[in-house]
Design a protein around this motif. Structure first.
Motif, PDB file in Angstrom:
ATOM      1  N   ARG A   1       0.846  -1.199   0.000  1.00  0.00           N
ATOM      2  CA  ARG A   1       0.000   0.000   0.000  1.00  0.00           C
ATOM      3  C   ARG A   1       0.882   1.250   0.000  1.00  0.00           C
ATOM      4  O   ARG A   1       2.007   1.225   0.493  1.00  0.00           O
ATOM      5  N   CYS A   2       0.332   2.339  -0.491  1.00  0.00           N
ATOM      6  CA  CYS A   2       1.086   3.594  -0.532  1.00  0.00           C
ATOM      7  C   CYS A   2       1.417   4.077   0.887  1.00  0.00           C
ATOM      8  O   CYS A   2       2.474   4.677   1.111  1.00  0.00           O
ATOM      9  N   LYS A   3       0.510   3.814   1.826  1.00  0.00           N
ATOM     10  CA  LYS A   3       0.739   4.220   3.217  1.00  0.00           C
ATOM     11  C   LYS A   3       1.990   3.520   3.771  1.00  0.00           C
ATOM     12  O   LYS A   3       2.841   4.151   4.419  1.00  0.00           O
TER      13      LYS A   3
ATOM     14  N   ARG B   1      10.286  -2.026  -5.634  1.00  0.00           N
ATOM     15  CA  ARG B   1       9.300  -2.565  -6.578  1.00  0.00           C
ATOM     16  C   ARG B   1       8.063  -1.657  -6.635  1.00  0.00           C
ATOM     17  O   ARG B   1       7.540  -1.370  -7.702  1.00  0.00           O
ATOM     18  N   HIS B   2       7.639  -1.176  -5.450  1.00  0.00           N
ATOM     19  CA  HIS B   2       6.457  -0.315  -5.409  1.00  0.00           C
ATOM     20  C   HIS B   2       6.720   1.024  -6.109  1.00  0.00           C
ATOM     21  O   HIS B   2       5.882   1.523  -6.854  1.00  0.00           O
ATOM     22  N   LEU B   3       7.904   1.553  -5.870  1.00  0.00           N
ATOM     23  CA  LEU B   3       8.220   2.861  -6.465  1.00  0.00           C
ATOM     24  C   LEU B   3       8.292   2.792  -7.983  1.00  0.00           C
ATOM     25  O   LEU B   3       8.023   3.798  -8.670  1.00  0.00           O
TER      26      LEU B   3
ATOM     27  N   THR C   1       6.302   1.145  -9.826  1.00  0.00           N
ATOM     28  CA  THR C   1       4.936   1.104 -10.370  1.00  0.00           C
ATOM     29  C   THR C   1       4.093   2.301  -9.930  1.00  0.00           C
ATOM     30  O   THR C   1       3.084   2.596 -10.563  1.00  0.00           O
ATOM     31  N   CYS C   2       4.478   2.994  -8.832  1.00  0.00           N
ATOM     32  CA  CYS C   2       3.657   4.070  -8.274  1.00  0.00           C
ATOM     33  C   CYS C   2       4.406   5.389  -8.374  1.00  0.00           C
ATOM     34  O   CYS C   2       5.388   5.614  -7.662  1.00  0.00           O
ATOM     35  N   SER C   3       3.931   6.266  -9.269  1.00  0.00           N
ATOM     36  CA  SER C   3       4.617   7.543  -9.461  1.00  0.00           C
ATOM     37  C   SER C   3       4.380   8.483  -8.270  1.00  0.00           C
ATOM     38  O   SER C   3       5.229   9.317  -7.945  1.00  0.00           O
ATOM     39  N   PHE C   4       3.242   8.320  -7.609  1.00  0.00           N
ATOM     40  CA  PHE C   4       2.932   9.158  -6.453  1.00  0.00           C
ATOM     41  C   PHE C   4       3.985   8.974  -5.364  1.00  0.00           C
ATOM     42  O   PHE C   4       4.557   9.948  -4.855  1.00  0.00           O
ATOM     43  N   CYS C   5       4.255   7.710  -5.001  1.00  0.00           N
ATOM     44  CA  CYS C   5       5.238   7.418  -3.947  1.00  0.00           C
ATOM     45  C   CYS C   5       6.648   7.768  -4.409  1.00  0.00           C
ATOM     46  O   CYS C   5       7.479   8.198  -3.610  1.00  0.00           O
ATOM     47  N   ALA C   6       6.903   7.593  -5.694  1.00  0.00           N
ATOM     48  CA  ALA C   6       8.228   7.940  -6.225  1.00  0.00           C
ATOM     49  C   ALA C   6       8.470   9.439  -6.047  1.00  0.00           C
ATOM     50  O   ALA C   6       9.572   9.872  -5.686  1.00  0.00           O
TER      51      ALA C   6
HETATM   52 ZN   LIG Z   1       2.391   4.275  -3.770  1.00  0.00          ZN
END
Ligand SMILES: [Zn+2]
Length: 137
Positions: A2-4, A28-30, A32-37
């Motif tokens: 999760r982003c959290k 791995r999450h970063l 796929t997720c530009s927000f968290c990156a």
């Molecule tokens: Zn995220």
């Protein structure tokens, strides 16, 4: 992930407290997720800027002010401080009085028993004579 969770891991990673297994998961999450990156790059930039800031010097008076504003420990009274040593001293005095009395009683008994034989008594009663009397004999 999760982003959290990713946000929490990002903070831990910047503090150098993220274990390698979780670092891989975060990576791995970063991907796929530009927000968290973006959050990570923002936090990284912030950390770098903060480290570049010159260390603020504290004014001289600050140390004294903090120390003078600290709550003072109530001074213990002299009697309170020495209460325990008084108790110990009293016990020691009482014990020595008792011991002295016991030794006196025992000594008196044994000196009485020697009165039957005069020679032994004269040796034991040396303490009652002065040295001059001993040499006069
Ligand atoms: Zn995220």
């Amino acid at each position: 992930m999760r982003c959290k969770t990713a946000e929490r891991y990002i903070s831990l990673k910047l503090d150098g407290e993220l274990c390698p297994r979780r670092q891989k998961a975060l990576h791995r999450h970063l991907q796929t997720c530009s927000f968290c990156a973006r959050i990570q790059s923002f936090n990284l930039a912030m950390q770098t800027r903060l480290q570049e800031l010159p260390q603020a010097e504290f004014p001289q008076w600050l140390h004294h002010r903090i120390l003078s504003n600290l709550p003072r420990q109530k001074k213990q009274s002299w009697a309170g401080k020495h209460a325990l040593s008084y108790a110990t001293a009293s016990l020691a005095i009482i014990f020595s009085l008792l011991a002295g009395t016991l030794v006196g009683i025992k000594g008196y008994e044994s000196s009485e028993s020697y009165t039957q034989s005069e020679t032994e008594y004269s040796y034991l009663s040396f303490g009652e004579q002065s040295l001059m009397e001993v040499y006069d004999d």
